[in-house]
Design a protein around this motif. Structure first.
Motif, PDB file in Angstrom:
ATOM      1  N   ARG A 489      -8.155  19.965   3.351  1.00  0.00           N
ATOM      2  CA  ARG A 489      -8.161  19.162   4.443  1.00  0.00           C
ATOM      3  C   ARG A 489      -7.228  18.036   4.246  1.00  0.00           C
ATOM      4  O   ARG A 489      -7.194  17.412   3.132  1.00  0.00           O
ATOM      5  N   CYS A 490      -6.911  17.467   5.409  1.00  0.00           N
ATOM      6  CA  CYS A 490      -6.241  16.057   5.232  1.00  0.00           C
ATOM      7  C   CYS A 490      -6.756  15.125   6.654  1.00  0.00           C
ATOM      8  O   CYS A 490      -6.756  15.646   7.645  1.00  0.00           O
ATOM      9  N   ALA A 493      -7.873   7.677   5.837  1.00  0.00           N
ATOM     10  CA  ALA A 493      -9.027   7.121   4.992  1.00  0.00           C
ATOM     11  C   ALA A 493      -8.755   5.602   5.239  1.00  0.00           C
ATOM     12  O   ALA A 493      -7.831   5.205   5.961  1.00  0.00           O
ATOM     13  N   ALA A 499      -6.059  10.742   2.982  1.00  0.00           N
ATOM     14  CA  ALA A 499      -6.698  11.395   1.941  1.00  0.00           C
ATOM     15  C   ALA A 499      -6.512  13.051   2.138  1.00  0.00           C
ATOM     16  O   ALA A 499      -6.797  13.641   3.192  1.00  0.00           O
ATOM     17  N   GLU A 501      -7.717  16.587   0.656  1.00  0.00           N
ATOM     18  CA  GLU A 501      -8.908  17.171  -0.153  1.00  0.00           C
ATOM     19  C   GLU A 501      -8.713  18.483  -0.548  1.00  0.00           C
ATOM     20  O   GLU A 501      -8.519  19.321   0.734  1.00  0.00           O
ATOM     21  N   GLN A 503     -11.312  21.466  -1.681  1.00  0.00           N
ATOM     22  CA  GLN A 503     -12.761  21.575  -2.040  1.00  0.00           C
ATOM     23  C   GLN A 503     -13.050  23.034  -2.552  1.00  0.00           C
ATOM     24  O   GLN A 503     -12.375  24.020  -1.681  1.00  0.00           O
ATOM     25  N   ILE A 549      -6.583   9.592  -7.185  1.00  0.00           N
ATOM     26  CA  ILE A 549      -7.476  10.667  -7.176  1.00  0.00           C
ATOM     27  C   ILE A 549      -8.870  10.439  -7.484  1.00  0.00           C
ATOM     28  O   ILE A 549      -9.031   9.432  -8.762  1.00  0.00           O
ATOM     29  N   GLU A 550      -9.570  11.023  -6.781  1.00  0.00           N
ATOM     30  CA  GLU A 550     -11.057  11.074  -6.994  1.00  0.00           C
ATOM     31  C   GLU A 550     -11.383  12.294  -7.224  1.00  0.00           C
ATOM     32  O   GLU A 550     -11.190  13.376  -6.509  1.00  0.00           O
ATOM     33  N   ASN A 552     -15.172  14.776  -7.259  1.00  0.00           N
ATOM     34  CA  ASN A 552     -16.605  15.082  -7.255  1.00  0.00           C
ATOM     35  C   ASN A 552     -17.001  16.292  -7.563  1.00  0.00           C
ATOM     36  O   ASN A 552     -16.698  17.435  -6.904  1.00  0.00           O
ATOM     37  N   THR A 560     -14.562  18.756  -5.664  1.00  0.00           N
ATOM     38  CA  THR A 560     -13.850  18.272  -4.503  1.00  0.00           C
ATOM     39  C   THR A 560     -12.756  17.329  -5.239  1.00  0.00           C
ATOM     40  O   THR A 560     -13.399  16.457  -5.734  1.00  0.00           O
ATOM     41  N   PHE A 561     -11.571  17.567  -5.156  1.00  0.00           N
ATOM     42  CA  PHE A 561     -10.488  16.775  -5.524  1.00  0.00           C
ATOM     43  C   PHE A 561     -10.001  16.146  -4.227  1.00  0.00           C
ATOM     44  O   PHE A 561      -9.531  16.685  -3.410  1.00  0.00           O
ATOM     45  N   THR A 562      -9.960  14.693  -4.409  1.00  0.00           N
ATOM     46  CA  THR A 562      -9.386  13.899  -3.009  1.00  0.00           C
ATOM     47  C   THR A 562      -8.350  12.852  -3.494  1.00  0.00           C
ATOM     48  O   THR A 562      -8.269  12.231  -4.489  1.00  0.00           O
TER      49      THR A 562
END
Lengths: 579, 133
Positions: A489-490, A493, A499, A501, A503, A549-550, A552, A560-562
């Protein structure tokens, strides 16, 4: 003097009497003429039978002389203000010859505007005494101020008003001088009052400042020191008997700080404004301590500068602490610079290592090949073949590692790749094409939702690398017990970031290992083929572009990499013009 | 495969030299095959070759960049002073190259770049590109 009242006599007697009266009348007329011409002085007395005139021959010579010689105008007035007598001084004051005065009305010297006042004065005079000031017009028409003293006199049964006229023009001048003197006196008084107020201000200020735990001082508006509080004497150990001698306080200031302090003080005196200045002051033990000096002008209620008030606050520890912080910051900066150098060295090392290791491994591979040629398969002992194979495997692994190192060192060189607007769709499609075998093998499905942000601002080559790494990880680390679902997804943010993403519903991660996750050559799953370099590269590329980069993740649930990418400086990506 | 009158291998890595020498010998492309461990030795060998064959050539030099005493760049500088420089074809044979080095090398008269290891295929390509007969 009354007429003869003897009994009626003879005709001769009557004739004699008549003659005597005639004679008397003649004398009187002569006398009046003489008086009028100024030949002699006379006294005209209003009697019951009309005015009677007396010469002054018989009057007391001393009084006569006194009246004649005195510097005041003197006159006697009859009921209708006829001048019965006047002295030479009055004639002089009114600029009229004597003979034009006596026997004539005084009223001709009273100007119209003073008539009412004069009538009042006269009425009071006739009643006894009166006194007043009024203007008279002299014969030449000049107006003069006079002080008039009126006094009713009785000569026998004749009454008249004696007037003393004093020219007060001179008094007026004196009054003017007096007024001036009074004004000057008042001014002096005001100045003294101001000084008293100042002294009082100093006294009041001193009383307040005395108890202050800071050093405090006052000075006159001109800058003359007027007071130092107890704290000063306690701090410096200076004797309280030494009061404001030249430089007696300045000598306690650090010589290095003195010029600046004096410069700022002169600035204050010039501008009337306040100031703050730091300086070192010597204490009783001879140690210098840092003080914050404050100088403030003190004004009275009408805004005039009354005095200067100053304080010194001990900031020694604070200042030293600041110096220590400065020092620490300097050290930190140096450390940072050193780390930056180390990082550069490390980058160079990676490049050199990838380069320098390539030569020997290439040689080993070449030699291995040579060995195979020299030992044809049918001539080899069985053991040698498997050893040669293991050697080749080791060489291949070595070469792969070198390959990754080369990729990293290339990435560092590509720091400066220009960012630009990139359409996500074709990049994702391209990567999917490459990943097709993997996606098929794991039976994965990819959903794409990039409508909110179809374009990102990044270097296209790096974007491809980021998408490739995140998607290949998502499929690679799938959970074998459930259908592999990956979505990309984009969306916009906060703070203008975009962002991106990815997942998955795969194996997931233990989040305590996040630090390792992005480390170089870190592999969290050993059972899956991987270089341990992908996420490191992604992180590096994203951070080089000013992004972050984050991750979760929950173990056995998915990750999930964002990736947050900054928007271009100066707004949105420029639209591509057709044509 | 055409045979070259002279091939010179200039590399400080003697194992690389050994392997390349072995390859070229196996391919049989060189009339004369010499090995130099640095640029200076390579220059001396070229002078010697042209002393013996004043009109000889062409000479193929497979040149490494990083060498002690005299590296590839300085060798190229010196080579330009030789009267027979035109008869020398230099190909850079190296591992990976720093872009900065590549730029400097391109300022010289070089025929091309080859990355190690040298293989029969690479050699074949080189000959057909630079020595067509």
């Amino acid at each position: 003097m009354s007429p003869d009242s003897s009994l009626p006599g003879t005709a001769g007697a009557l004739a004699r009497e008549n003659e005597a009266l005639r004679q008397q009348l003649q004398e009187a007329e002569d006398l009046i003429a003489a008086i009028r011409t100024g030949t002699i002085d006379a006294l005209a007395v209003q009697g019951a039978d009309g005015p009677r005139i007396f010469t002054l021959e018989g009057a007391d010579q001393t009084y006569r002389t006194l009246i004649e010689q005195m510097n005041e105008g003197a006159l006697l007035l009859g009921q209708d203000a006829t001048i019965l007598y006047c002295n030479a001084c009055l004639a002089g004051l009114l600029a009229a010859p004597l003979h034009t005065l006596m026997g004539f009305s005084f009223n001709r010297f009273v100007p119209a505007e003073a008539e009412a006042y004069w009538a009042e004065l006269m009425a009071a005079g006739w009643a006894g005494k009166s006194r007043g000031e009024m203007i008279l017009r002299d014969e030449d028409g000049r107006l003069r101020p006079f002080a008039l003293a009126l006094n009713v006199l009785s000569f026998g049964d004749a009454r008249m008003v004696a007037v003393i006229a004093t020219d007060v023009s001179a008094h007026r001048e004196i009054s003017a001088i007096r007024a001036q003197v009074a004004e000057q006196n008042a001014q002096l008084e005001r100045q003294q009052e101001a000084l008293r107020a100042q002294a009082q201000a100093v006294a009041e200020t001193s009383r307040i400042l005395e108890g202050l735990p800071h050093i405090a001082w006052t000075a006159s508006p001109e800058g003359k020191p007027s007071y130092l509080n107890l704290s000063w004497y306690n701090y410096t150990g200076q004797s309280t008997t030494v009061h404001f001698e030249k430089n007696s306080t300045l000598s306690y200031l650090h010589p290095d700080d003195l010029p600046e302090v004096m410069r700022r003080w002169r600035e204050c005196l010039g501008s009337g404004r306040d100031a703050e200045v730091e300086s070192r002051i010597r204490d009783a033990q001879g140690n210098y301590r840092w003080m914050l000096g404050r100088i403030r002008p003190s004004h009275n209620e009408v805004g005039e500068l009354v005095q200067w008030i100053g304080t010194y606050t001990d900031i020694h520890e604070h200042k030293l602490a600041l110096d220590r912080i400065d020092q620490a910051q300097r050290e930190l900066r140096e450390n940072n610079q050193q780390l930056t150098r180390v990082n550069i060295d490390l980058d160079n090392f990676i490049y050199t290592a990838s380069h320098d290791l390539r030569a020997p491994i290439t040689n080993i591979e070449g030699l291995l090949d040579t060995l195979r040629q020299e030992l044809p398969e049918d001539h080899r002992p069985a053991e040698v073949t498997s050893v040669l194979e293991m050697m080749q495997d080791s060489v291949d692994r070595f070469k792969r590692t070198i390959g990754y190192l080369t990729d990293i060192s290339k990435l560092q060189k590509e720091n400066t790749l220009p960012n630009g607007p990139v359409n996500l769709q074709p990049v994702i499609e391209d990567v999917c094409q490459d990943l097709q075998p993997l996606i098929r093998a794991v039976g994965g499905r990819l959903s794409v939702a990039i409508e909110a942000c179809p374009t990102v601002y990044f270097a296209e080559k790096n974007l491809r690398s980021v998408v490739y790494n995140l998607l290949s990880n998502a499929f690679k680390y799938h959970a074998p017990d459930r259908p592999c679902q990956v979505s990309i997804r984009c969306r916009p943010a906060a703070s203008g970031y975009t962002a991106l993403e990815v997942q998955d519903n795969g194996l997931g991660l233990n989040m305590s290992g996040e630090q390792k996750l992005f480390g170089m050559f870190q592999r969290l799953h050993d059972h899956v083929e991987g270089s341990g370099i992908g996420l490191y590269m992604v992180k590096k590329m994203v951070e080089n572009a000013g992004g972050r980069i984050e991750v979760n993740s929950q173990l056995h649930q998915g990750s999930t990499f964002t990736v947050f990418l900054p928007a271009p400086a100066g707004g949105a990506a420029p639209a591509v013009l057709p044509g | 495969m055409p045979k070259l009158p002279c091939v010179l291998l200039a590399d400080d890595d003697s194992i690389t030299n050994y392997l390349n020498q072995r390859l070229l010998t196996r391919l049989g492309v060189a009339g004369e095959l010499s090995v130099a461990l640095n640029g200076e030795q390579a220059l001396a060998m070229l002078r010697d070759y042209f002393g013996r064959h004043p009109t000889g050539g062409p000479v193929l030099v497979l040149l490494d960049v990083k060498m002690p005493v005299m590296g590839g760049l300085r060798f190229l500088d010196a080579l330009e002073q030789l009267p027979q420089a035109e008869a020398v074809v230099t190909v850079i044979l190296t591992t990976s190259l720093h872009p900065q080095d590549t730029a400097q090398l391109r300022e010289h008269r070089i025929a091309g770049f080859l990355s190690k290891p040298l293989t029969a295929e690479k050699m074949q390509d080189l000959l057909s590109t630079h020595f067509p007969q």
